[in-house]
Design an enzyme around this catalytic site. Structure first.
Site, PDB file in Angstrom:
ATOM      1  N   GLY A 104      49.321  34.133  49.402  1.00 45.54           N
ATOM      2  CA  GLY A 104      49.514  35.519  48.971  1.00 45.54           C
ATOM      3  C   GLY A 104      49.210  36.494  50.085  1.00 45.54           C
ATOM      4  O   GLY A 104      48.707  37.600  49.858  1.00 45.54           O
TER       5      GLY A 104
ATOM      6  N   TYR B 155      47.703  36.773  32.052  1.00 41.21           N
ATOM      7  CA  TYR B 155      47.014  36.932  33.336  1.00 41.21           C
ATOM      8  C   TYR B 155      45.517  36.657  33.187  1.00 41.21           C
ATOM      9  O   TYR B 155      44.912  35.941  33.989  1.00 41.21           O
ATOM     10  CB  TYR B 155      47.260  38.344  33.869  1.00 41.21           C
ATOM     11  CG  TYR B 155      46.682  38.607  35.234  1.00 41.21           C
ATOM     12  CD1 TYR B 155      47.245  38.040  36.377  1.00 41.21           C
ATOM     13  CD2 TYR B 155      45.581  39.448  35.392  1.00 41.21           C
ATOM     14  CE1 TYR B 155      46.726  38.289  37.632  1.00 41.21           C
ATOM     15  CE2 TYR B 155      45.061  39.704  36.652  1.00 41.21           C
ATOM     16  CZ  TYR B 155      45.634  39.126  37.762  1.00 41.21           C
ATOM     17  OH  TYR B 155      45.109  39.377  39.018  1.00 41.21           O
TER      18      TYR B 155
END
Length: 243
Positions: free
Chosen positions: A12, A150
């Site tokens: 990421g 999430y």
């Protein structure tokens, strides 16, 4: 802190926190492999930090993760530190949340973290040394409206990391988590000023955090200064959530 010649993989790497992680570890002398899905952004990172290596990779390609870690390990001549920073959000109220979007978030955020850890630990065992830092989230502890998928993925990483830490502590491999609160990034810049004021009013420090706040914490856990810290979560949230 001295991370000179430490061999690090950052996932990421093209996001706001990821960019700063690359900058921090590069500045501290580490040898860095930065990965992400956006090749253009990775190329820009390479221009800014010429000493790093870049490897485009999609975390949903689970069958390719083992060979990806093989490439990274070979490039670094021995992977020592893994920072699992990549993740996605597909928000909606639970009754409107599709099963597909539930699975996508769990798949990329949680399942990919498991596989990245699994194959990285195999390399770390050969060196009899390793550090894994999994980036979670405040909502993995508190929950959040519209983020059931999430929150579940991040809470799952917490439990997984504690189990992993117990399994490999005697092998000189430390596994910890860093749990950011609301951090100033491109994503939070899109929030309306009105909502931002409401958000900040709930943070005892009275401000959003910065990507640097997160990176400094990760760097500490990646360093030998934290050798007796294992299975822990360090919260970087200005006091918004106190465990």
């Amino acid at each position: 802190m001295n991370l000179k010649n430490k061999k690090v993989l950052i996932t990421g790497a093209t996001g706001g926190i990821g960019n700063n992680l690359v900058e921090t570890f590069d500045n501290l002398g580490a040898t860095v492999v930065a990965t992400g899905t956006n090749e253009e952004k990775l190329n820009n990172l390479k221009k800014r930090y010429p000493k790093i290596y870049t490897e485009p990779f999609k975390l949903q390609d689970h069958k390719k993760i083992e060979s990806f870690i093989e490439r990274v390990d070979e490039k670094l001549n021995g992977l020592e530190i893994l920072i699992n920073n990549a993740g996605i959000t597909l928000d909606n109220l639970s009754l409107r949340l599709t099963e597909d979007n539930w699975k996508k978030v769990i798949d990329i955020n949680l399942n990919s973290t498991f596989l990245m850890c699994k194959y990285s630990i195999k390399k770390m065992l050969k060196k009899k040394y390793g550090k894994i830092i999994n980036i979670t989230s405040i909502v993995g502890h508190t929950g959040n409206v519209g983020q059931a998928n999430y929150a579940a993925s991040k809470a799952g990483i917490l439990g997984f990391s504690k189990s992993l830490a117990q399994e490999y502590a005697k092998k000189n491999i430390n596994i910890n988590c860093v749990s950011p609160g609301f951090i100033k990034t491109d994503m939070t810049d899109k929030i309306s000023e009105e909502f931002k004021k409401i958000l900040i009013s709930k943070i005892p420090s009275g401000s959003l955090g910065t990507a640097e706040d997160v990176s400094n914490c990760v760097a500490f856990l990646a360093s030998d200064m934290s050798k007796y810290i294992n299975g822990e979560t360090i919260h970087v949230n200005g006091g918004m959530y106190m465990a």
